[in-house]
Motif scaffolding. Structure first.
Motif, mmCIF file in Angstrom:
data_model
loop_
_atom_site.group_PDB
_atom_site.id
_atom_site.type_symbol
_atom_site.label_atom_id
_atom_site.label_comp_id
_atom_site.label_asym_id
_atom_site.label_seq_id
_atom_site.Cartn_x
_atom_site.Cartn_y
_atom_site.Cartn_z
ATOM 1 N N ARG A 84 0.882 -1.196 0.084
ATOM 2 C CA ARG A 84 -0.362 -0.310 0.654
ATOM 3 C C ARG A 84 0.449 1.340 -0.156
ATOM 4 N NH1 ARG A 84 -2.747 -2.656 4.433
ATOM 5 N NH2 ARG A 84 -1.801 -1.719 6.195
ATOM 6 N N PRO A 85 0.260 2.073 -0.244
ATOM 7 C CA PRO A 85 1.279 3.912 -0.328
ATOM 8 C C PRO A 85 1.878 4.207 1.601
ATOM 9 C CG PRO A 85 -1.256 3.734 -2.061
ATOM 10 C CD PRO A 85 -0.983 2.533 -1.186
ATOM 11 N N SER A 86 1.008 3.669 1.993
ATOM 12 C CA SER A 86 1.108 3.598 3.284
ATOM 13 C C SER A 86 2.634 3.092 4.147
ATOM 14 C CB SER A 86 0.013 3.353 4.745
ATOM 15 O OG SER A 86 -0.605 2.347 4.086
ATOM 16 N N ASP A 87 3.175 2.390 3.231
ATOM 17 C CA ASP A 87 3.953 0.770 3.039
ATOM 18 C C ASP A 87 4.929 1.970 3.374
ATOM 19 O OD1 ASP A 87 2.720 -1.392 4.636
ATOM 20 O OD2 ASP A 87 2.417 -1.844 2.368
ATOM 21 N N ARG A 88 6.457 1.331 4.043
ATOM 22 C CA ARG A 88 7.799 1.079 4.332
ATOM 23 C C ARG A 88 8.302 0.756 3.883
ATOM 24 N NH1 ARG A 88 7.759 6.789 6.408
ATOM 25 N NH2 ARG A 88 9.775 6.144 7.470
ATOM 26 N N LEU A 89 8.925 0.246 2.911
ATOM 27 C CA LEU A 89 9.289 -0.786 2.720
ATOM 28 C C LEU A 89 11.003 -0.919 3.024
ATOM 29 C CD1 LEU A 89 8.269 -1.451 -0.554
ATOM 30 C CD2 LEU A 89 7.295 -2.438 0.828
ATOM 31 N N ALA A 90 11.658 -2.021 3.485
ATOM 32 C CA ALA A 90 13.379 -2.384 4.213
ATOM 33 C C ALA A 90 13.561 -2.771 3.055
ATOM 34 C CB ALA A 90 12.943 -2.747 4.913
ATOM 35 N N ASN A 91 14.207 -2.244 1.780
ATOM 36 C CA ASN A 91 15.580 -2.856 0.977
ATOM 37 C C ASN A 91 16.481 -3.188 1.916
ATOM 38 O OD1 ASN A 91 18.019 -1.467 -1.252
ATOM 39 N ND2 ASN A 91 17.286 -3.496 -1.405
ATOM 40 N N SER A 92 16.652 -4.703 1.934
ATOM 41 C CA SER A 92 18.169 -4.899 2.560
ATOM 42 C C SER A 92 18.874 -6.109 1.240
ATOM 43 C CB SER A 92 18.302 -6.299 3.327
ATOM 44 O OG SER A 92 17.800 -7.420 2.223
ATOM 45 N N ALA A 93 18.620 -5.852 0.207
ATOM 46 C CA ALA A 93 19.482 -7.451 -0.958
ATOM 47 C C ALA A 93 20.274 -6.253 -1.566
ATOM 48 C CB ALA A 93 18.265 -7.406 -1.556
ATOM 49 N N PRO A 94 21.459 -6.443 -1.865
ATOM 50 C CA PRO A 94 21.855 -5.375 -3.135
ATOM 51 C C PRO A 94 21.597 -4.958 -4.422
ATOM 52 C CG PRO A 94 23.270 -7.239 -1.857
ATOM 53 C CD PRO A 94 21.742 -7.393 -1.837
ATOM 54 N N PHE A 95 21.178 -3.868 -4.996
ATOM 55 C CA PHE A 95 20.497 -4.003 -6.151
ATOM 56 C C PHE A 95 21.270 -4.638 -8.008
ATOM 57 C CE2 PHE A 95 20.057 0.445 -4.284
ATOM 58 C CZ PHE A 95 18.942 0.229 -3.762
ATOM 59 N N HIS A 96 22.226 -5.358 -6.812
ATOM 60 C CA HIS A 96 21.888 -6.386 -8.108
ATOM 61 C C HIS A 96 21.867 -7.917 -8.299
ATOM 62 C CE1 HIS A 96 25.624 -6.671 -5.401
ATOM 63 N NE2 HIS A 96 25.786 -8.204 -5.636
ATOM 64 N N PHE A 97 21.348 -7.878 -6.774
ATOM 65 C CA PHE A 97 21.036 -9.503 -6.697
ATOM 66 C C PHE A 97 19.108 -8.797 -7.008
ATOM 67 C CE2 PHE A 97 20.315 -12.274 -2.741
ATOM 68 C CZ PHE A 97 20.135 -13.107 -2.952
ATOM 69 N N ASP A 98 18.688 -9.971 -7.331
ATOM 70 C CA ASP A 98 17.165 -9.726 -8.403
ATOM 71 C C ASP A 98 16.595 -9.695 -7.318
ATOM 72 O OD1 ASP A 98 17.952 -12.996 -7.556
ATOM 73 O OD2 ASP A 98 15.331 -13.081 -8.161
ATOM 74 N N ILE A 99 16.250 -10.370 -6.114
ATOM 75 C CA ILE A 99 15.565 -9.494 -4.678
ATOM 76 C C ILE A 99 15.249 -8.165 -4.504
ATOM 77 C CG2 ILE A 99 15.480 -12.115 -3.891
ATOM 78 C CD1 ILE A 99 16.205 -11.227 -1.438
ATOM 79 N N SER A 100 15.610 -7.520 -4.660
ATOM 80 C CA SER A 100 16.030 -5.889 -4.579
ATOM 81 C C SER A 100 14.819 -5.416 -5.719
ATOM 82 C CB SER A 100 17.258 -5.268 -5.424
ATOM 83 O OG SER A 100 17.549 -5.167 -6.308
ATOM 84 N N THR A 101 14.622 -5.952 -6.650
ATOM 85 C CA THR A 101 13.453 -5.102 -7.486
ATOM 86 C C THR A 101 12.193 -5.483 -6.270
ATOM 87 O OG1 THR A 101 12.993 -7.181 -8.332
ATOM 88 C CG2 THR A 101 14.413 -6.502 -9.660
ATOM 89 N N PHE A 102 11.870 -6.155 -5.804
ATOM 90 C CA PHE A 102 11.026 -5.579 -5.378
ATOM 91 C C PHE A 102 10.657 -4.711 -4.361
ATOM 92 C CE2 PHE A 102 8.716 -5.787 -0.624
ATOM 93 C CZ PHE A 102 6.869 -6.448 -0.825
ATOM 94 N N GLU A 103 11.759 -3.961 -3.371
ATOM 95 C CA GLU A 103 11.288 -1.994 -3.545
ATOM 96 C C GLU A 103 11.661 -1.182 -4.676
ATOM 97 O OE1 GLU A 103 12.786 -4.886 -0.902
ATOM 98 O OE2 GLU A 103 14.558 -4.625 -1.812
ATOM 99 N N VAL A 104 13.004 -1.576 -5.182
ATOM 100 C CA VAL A 104 12.967 -1.033 -6.617
ATOM 101 C C VAL A 104 11.750 -0.908 -7.543
ATOM 102 C CG1 VAL A 104 13.660 -0.706 -9.160
ATOM 103 C CG2 VAL A 104 15.271 -1.029 -6.083
#
Length: 554
Positions: free
Chosen positions: A213-233
Motif C-alpha cells: 500500500r502507499p502507506s507501507d515502508r519497505l526495507a531494502n536489504s538486498a544489493p541492487f545487483h541481486f534480483d530480489i531488490s526489484t521488490f523495493e525498486v
C-alpha cells in the motif's frame, strides 16, 4: 493451475520508466526513498531522475543501450536505476565490491559505454577504459568529480543542472529494462535480460499478492545487483510506497540493523534467510519494537525452521511468506506460512503466482529430448521428484549475447490449440505435495546458494585450477561451526605445497566476494563414484573433516 483469475490486475503505467512519474502525479509530497539523513519525495525523485536521464541522453544514450551502475547502496543508487529507465535505457547493476577485473568483464560483455558511479569508486575505475579487442569502449562515467584518464566524466553538479532537458524516449514494453549478472559455469558471468513487460508484471504481482500500500515502508536489504531488490525498486514505486535503502555496513551489524528497522517503523522486510538468521541470533530483537512489521518475506535459499519459529513468536503481528523464483523468472511461487513446519520438514515454496504455469518433469530429461513431443511425456506423478519448468509473464527474454545458454535454458512444449510455448527449465528439483504446493528438494547441477547468492561451483573451480601448482580443484558448500560456507579442495600438481594465500588472493581478484572460498584445504586425490564421476557428497564429507581455520578467507 494459475490463480490469475482470482486476482485483479494492478492499474497503472505500462512501462517501468513511468513508475516514478506516475508516483509524482499521484502524490508528489509522499516519501519515495530514504537512506541515512537523505529522503526524497516522489516529486523530488521525479526531478532527480529526469535530470539524470537528460544527462544520459546528452551522452548519446538511447533506448536499448545498457548503462552500468557501479554504486554503493544509497538514495543516489535508487535515483540512478530510475534515471536510466527514464532515459529509455537498461540498467545493469554491478556489485560495488566486485574486483576490478570482474567489473571490466561485465562492462565489456554487456557493451556498456556509459557508467553511473561515484567518487569513492575512482580507484577501481582507472582500468576500465581499456577493453578487449572488438569490445565497444567505455566512454563516460557519470557522477564522478574530476577527470579520469581515457574517459569523459560528468560531475553531480552538472547532472543537477540538466533538469528539464529530457526528451521523452520511445520505449516499448518488449524493450530491455535491466540486465542482472550472475556467475557462469565457465567463470564468465552471464547477464539475465528482463524487459519492461516482465519487470512490470513482477511488480504488479508483488503488489497484488502481498497487498503493498502507499502507506507501507519497505526495507531494502538486498544489493541492487541481486534480483530480489526489484521488490523495493519496482513494486515500491508502483504501489506508491516508501523505500528505506539500507547501507551495506548495517547488514554486517545485526544489532544496528534491528535498531534501524525499529526507528524507521518499517512495515515490509524481504531478504535471504541468512540475514534473518543473523538478526535472530545477534540482533537484540527482544529489545527492539518491531511491531510495525506486517509482512516478512524470505527467499533465495532454505529457511531454518527454528529461526522461522523464533521470529514468528517474536513478531506475532507479521505475516511470513516464502518467495521462490530464479532470477530468470523473477518470482514464480509463494507460500504464506500458517504454522512452522514440523521437525525434519522444510518450508514449501508453495503455489504459483498469477500468470504462472508450473510443470514437474523427469529430472534426467534434457531440453530438446522427450519434452518437445508432449508436456505429458516428461511429467512425473504428484509426490515424485522432478525438475521444475516455469512458464510465466515475468520470465526473462534471454541471456545477454549467449545464444548457447538461452537455447539450453528453455524447453518448447506444444499448446493444446497448436503452436509451442516456451518454458524455463529451472534446474531445481521439487516434489508436489497432496495439497498441491511444491517442496524444494535440491539441484540437478552444481549450482549452489551462498547467503542467497547464486554460485556456479564450476566457476570457482575454474579460477582455482588455473593457478600455478594446482592440478585439480573442487568446491562445495559444507557445514562449519553451524554455518553453511563455501569451501574448496585442491590437488597439487607437484611435490611443492600449494600456496593457499596466493590461491585465495587470485580467487578474490577474479570472483565476487561471496564466491571466494571461505575455507581451502589441500588433498592428495579426489573421491570418485563407481561410474567414474566425481563424488561430491564424499568430497563434502572430507572437506568438513579437514577444514582448518588457517585456510579461512576473512
Amino acid at each position: 493451475m494459475s490463480p490469475a483469475s482470482t486476482v485483479s490486475a494492478v492499474s497503472g503505467p505500462y512501462l517501468l520508466s513511468q513508475l516514478v512519474v506516475a508516483g509524482a502525479e499521484r502524490d508528489p509530497g509522499a516519501s519515495a526513498v530514504r537512506s541515512g539523513d537523505e529522503e526524497l519525495t516522489y516529486g523530488e525523485l521525479a526531478a532527480r531522475t529526469e535530470a539524470l536521464a537528460a544527462t544520459l541522453q546528452g551522452l548519446g544514450v538511447r533506448p536499448g543501450d545498457r548503462v552500468g551502475l557501479y554504486l554503493h547502496k544509497s538514495v543516489a543508487a535508487f535515483v540512478a536505476i530510475h534515471g536510466v529507465l527514464r532515459a529509455g535505457a537498461a540498467y545493469v547493476p554491478i556489485d560495488p565490491f566486485a574486483p576490478p577485473g570482474l567489473v571490466a568483464d561485465i562492462t565489456a560483455d554487456c557493451g556498456i559505454e556509459v557508467l553511473v558511479s561515484e567518487s569513492r569508486q575512482r580507484r577501481n575505475l582507472t582500468n576500465l577504459a581499456a577493453r578487449p579487442d572488438g569490445a565497444e569502449p567505455l566512454r563516460a562515467v557519470v557522477g564522478l568529480d574530476g577527470p579520469l584518464d581515457g574517459l569523459e566524466t560528468v560531475g553531480p553538479d552538472t547532472v543537477a543542472g540538466a533538469s528539464g532537458g529530457l526528451v521523452a524516449p520511445r520505449v516499448l514494453s518488449d524493450d530491455i529494462a535491466y540486465v542482472m549478472y550472475t556467475s557462469g559455469s565457465t567463470g564468465r558471468p552471464k547477464g539475465i535480460v528482463h524487459t519492461h513487460r516482465s519487470g512490470l508484471r513482477y511488480a504488479q504481482q508483488a503488489v497484488e499478492v502481498y497487498g503493498v500500500r502507499p502507506s507501507d515502508r519497505l526495507a531494502n536489504s538486498a544489493p541492487f545487483h541481486f534480483d530480489i531488490s526489484t521488490f523495493e525498486v519496482l513494486a515500491g514505486p508502483l504501489a506508491g510506497a516508501s523505500t528505506l535503502v539500507i547501507p551495506e555496513p548495517y547488514l554486517k551489524m545485526p544489532a544496528s540493523l534491528s535498531q534501524l528497522l525499529a526507528d524507521d517503523r518499517s512495515t515490509f522486510w524481504y531478504s535471504v534467510p541468512f540475514l534473518l538468521a543473523e538478526l535472530w541470533a545477534r540482533g537484540a530483537l527482544a529489545e527492539r519494537d518491531l511491531s510495525g512489521l506486517r509482512w516478512v518475506l524470505f527467499g533465495g535459499e532454505v529457511m531454518a525452521p527454528d529461526v522461522l519459529a523464533g521470529l514468528m513468536g517474536l513478531w506475532p503481528g507479521a505475516r511470513f511468506s516464502n518467495s521462490y523464483g530464479p532470477a530468470e523468472v523473477n518470482q514464480c511461487t509463494f507460500h504464506h506460512v500458517a504454522e512452522v513446519p514440523a521437525a525434519g520438514e522444510g518450508v514449501p515454496i508453495g503455489r504459483p503466482l498469477p500468470d504462472v504455469d508450473l510443470l514437474v518433469v523427469d529430472p534426467d530429461a534434457e531440453p530438446g529430448e522427450p519434452l518437445t513431443q508432449a508436456a505429458s511425456a516428461g511429467a512425473v506423478a504428484d509426490g515424485e521428484v522432478g525438475q521444475l519448468l516455469v512458464r510465466c509473464s515475468t520470465m526473462m527474454d534471454r541471456y545477454w549475447a549467449r545464444d548457447d545458454l538461452t537455447t539450453r535454458a528453455f524447453v518448447h512444449l506444444p499448446l493444446p490449440g497448436g503452436g509451442l510455448a516456451r518454458w524455463y527449465a529451472t534446474g531445481d528439483l521439487v516434489r508436489r505435495r497432496p495439497d498441491g504446493e511444491l517442496e524444494f528438494v535440491g539441484r540437478r547441477d552444481n549450482q549452489v546458494k551462498v547467503r542467497g547468492n547464486r554460485v556456479e561451483l564450476e566457476s570457482v573451480e575454474a579460477v582455482l585450477a588455473a593457478q600455478p601448482g594446482v592440478e585439480h580443484a573442487v568446491a562445495g558448500v559444507v557445514d562449519a561451526d553451524g554455518n553453511q560456507v563455501l569451501a574448496a579442495a585442491v590437488v597439487p600438481s607437484g611435490d611443492e605445497p600449494v600456496d593457499t594465500a596466493a590461491l585465495l588472493a587470485a580467487a578474490s581478484a577474479a570472483l565476487p566476494p561471496y564466491a571466494v572460498p571461505h575455507r581451502l584445504v589441500t588433498v592428495e586425490d579426489l573421491p570418485f563414484t563407481a561410474s567414474g564421476k566425481l563424488d561430491r557428497r564424499a568430497l563434502r564429507a572430507r572437506l568438513a573433516e579437514r577444514l582448518d581455520t588457517t585456510g579461512a578467507h576473512p
